[in-house]
Scaffold this motif. Structure first.
Motif, PDB file in Angstrom:
ATOM      1  N   TYR A   1       0.791  -1.253  -0.053  1.00 48.75           N
ATOM      2  CA  TYR A   1       0.021   0.017   0.030  1.00 48.75           C
ATOM      3  C   TYR A   1       0.811   1.310  -0.134  1.00 48.75           C
ATOM      4  O   TYR A   1       1.934   1.230   0.487  1.00 48.75           O
ATOM      5  CB  TYR A   1      -0.847   0.098   1.142  1.00 48.75           C
ATOM      6  CG  TYR A   1      -1.807  -1.098   1.277  1.00 48.75           C
ATOM      7  CD1 TYR A   1      -1.532  -2.216   1.979  1.00 48.75           C
ATOM      8  CD2 TYR A   1      -3.156  -0.872   0.742  1.00 48.75           C
ATOM      9  CE1 TYR A   1      -2.360  -3.541   1.953  1.00 48.75           C
ATOM     10  CE2 TYR A   1      -4.013  -1.850   0.990  1.00 48.75           C
ATOM     11  CZ  TYR A   1      -3.772  -3.139   1.428  1.00 48.75           C
ATOM     12  OH  TYR A   1      -4.659  -4.348   1.739  1.00 48.75           O
TER      13      TYR A   1
ATOM     14  N   LEU B   1       4.721   6.905   2.651  1.00 49.98           N
ATOM     15  CA  LEU B   1       4.975   5.615   3.418  1.00 49.98           C
ATOM     16  C   LEU B   1       4.544   4.535   2.542  1.00 49.98           C
ATOM     17  O   LEU B   1       3.194   4.586   2.288  1.00 49.98           O
ATOM     18  CB  LEU B   1       4.341   5.812   4.673  1.00 49.98           C
ATOM     19  CG  LEU B   1       4.495   4.715   5.648  1.00 49.98           C
ATOM     20  CD1 LEU B   1       5.681   4.593   6.189  1.00 49.98           C
ATOM     21  CD2 LEU B   1       3.277   5.010   6.844  1.00 49.98           C
TER      22      LEU B   1
ATOM     23  N   LEU C   1       3.636   0.620   2.801  1.00 49.33           N
ATOM     24  CA  LEU C   1       3.275  -0.409   3.820  1.00 49.33           C
ATOM     25  C   LEU C   1       3.211  -1.661   3.137  1.00 49.33           C
ATOM     26  O   LEU C   1       2.684  -1.893   2.137  1.00 49.33           O
ATOM     27  CB  LEU C   1       2.041  -0.015   4.660  1.00 49.33           C
ATOM     28  CG  LEU C   1       2.258   1.242   5.548  1.00 49.33           C
ATOM     29  CD1 LEU C   1       0.772   1.755   5.873  1.00 49.33           C
ATOM     30  CD2 LEU C   1       2.813   0.908   6.678  1.00 49.33           C
TER      31      LEU C   1
ATOM     32  N   GLY D   1       3.751  -4.124   8.413  1.00 50.22           N
ATOM     33  CA  GLY D   1       5.189  -3.709   8.763  1.00 50.22           C
ATOM     34  C   GLY D   1       4.829  -2.478   9.101  1.00 50.22           C
ATOM     35  O   GLY D   1       3.960  -1.563   9.007  1.00 50.22           O
TER      36      GLY D   1
END
Lengths: 113, 116
Positions: free
Chosen positions: A35, A88, A90, A105
Motif C-alpha cells: 500500500y 509511506l 506499507l 509492517g
C-alpha cells in the motif's frame, strides 16, 4: 513469532532514480500486499502477491512493479521516481489471499527530492 | 464517489471516556467486510476489529466494539474507557468481492487525541 519487517525504514532518492523496497512477511504467510500512503491521497492499494504470483493490482502506473520469492519475501520497485512518489509504503502479510487478518509492517518512508 | 467516509478529521477526548469514531460506506454488493485499523505515529497499521456484512452480532474485541447499522451503511468504532495510548490515526476500510478481487478501500482516517 517475528512480525512483518520492511527494509529500509527510511530512504531519500532523487527524481529519475529507481528504488527497491523489501518486505519479509510473518513466517508461514503466503500473501503479501503493498500500500502507498500519502497525505493527499490517503491509503491506496498497490498490489498483492500470493505464492509468487501477482493476483491483484491497484491503479498505479507501470513504473510500480513487484515480485515475490519462493520464501514469500516480496520486493517492490519504483522506476523513474517522481516527487509525487514520496510516501509511506506499507507491506502487509496474511496466511490466505485477500485482506482478512492482514498484519502490517512498520513501513518504508520514501522521500523523493 | 467516496466509498468510505470518515467525517471526523480529528477528535479530542478526555482519558477514560468512551469515544465513537464514525464510518459510513457505500456499496451495492451484499457481501462485504468492514475493518478498523489503528496507526500510531510510528507508522505501523494495527488491525483492531472486523465485521462481515452477514454477521448477525456486532463485533467486539476487548475495549473495541463496532456499532454496525447495515440499513444506514454505518460501521462506527466505539472505544470504551479510552487510554492515553489510544492516541493515533484510525482508519475504516471496506473489502468488496466485486471490487478487484477483495482489495481494501480505505477512509481518510480520524486523528484521535486522548487528553490526560
Amino acid at each position: 513469532k517475528a512480525g512483518v519487517t520492511q527494509t529500509p525504514r527510511y530512504l531519500i532518492k532523487t527524481r529519475g532514480q529507481q528504488v527497491t523496497l523489501s518486505c519479509s512477511p510473518i513466517s508461514g504467510h503466503r500473501s503479501v500486499s503493498w500500500y502507498q500512503q500519502t497525505p493527499g491521497q490517503g491509503l491506496q492499494f498497490l498490489f498483492e502477491y500470493f505464492s509468487e504470483t501477482q493476483r491483484n493490482k491497484g491503479n498505479f502506473p507501470g513504473r510500480f512493479s513487484g515480485r515475490q520469492f519462493s520464501n514469500s519475501r516480496s520486493e517492490m520497485n519504483v522506476s523513474t521516481l517522481e516527487l509525487g512518489d514520496s510516501a509511506l509504503y506499507l507491506c502487509a502479510s496474511s496466511l490466505a489471499k485477500g485482506p482478512l487478518e492482514q498484519y502490517f509492517g512498520p513501513g518504508t518512508r520514501l522521500t523523493v527530492t | 464517489a467516496q466509498k468510505i467516509t470518515q467525517t471526523q478529521p480529528g477528535m479530542f477526548v478526555q482519558e477514560k471516556e468512551a469515544v465513537t469514531l464514525d464510518c459510513t460506506y457505500d456499496t451495492s454488493d451484499p457481501s462485504y467486510g468492514l475493518f478498523w485499523y489503528k496507526q500510531p505515529s510510528s507508522g505501523e497499521m494495527i488491525f483492531l476489529i472486523y465485521q462481515g456484512s452477514y454477521d448477525q452480532q456486532n463485533a467486539t474485541e476487548g475495549r473495541y466494539s463496532l456499532n454496525f447499522q447495515k440499513a444506514r451503511k454505518s460501521a462506527n468504532l466505539v472505544i470504551s474507557a479510552s487510554q492515553l495510548g489510544d492516541s493515533a490515526m484510525y482508519f475504516c476500510a471496506m473489502r468488496e468481492p466485486r471490487d478487484s478481487n477483495y482489495q481494501l478501500i480505505w477512509g481518510a482516517g480520524t486523528k484521535l487525541i486522548i487528553k490526560p
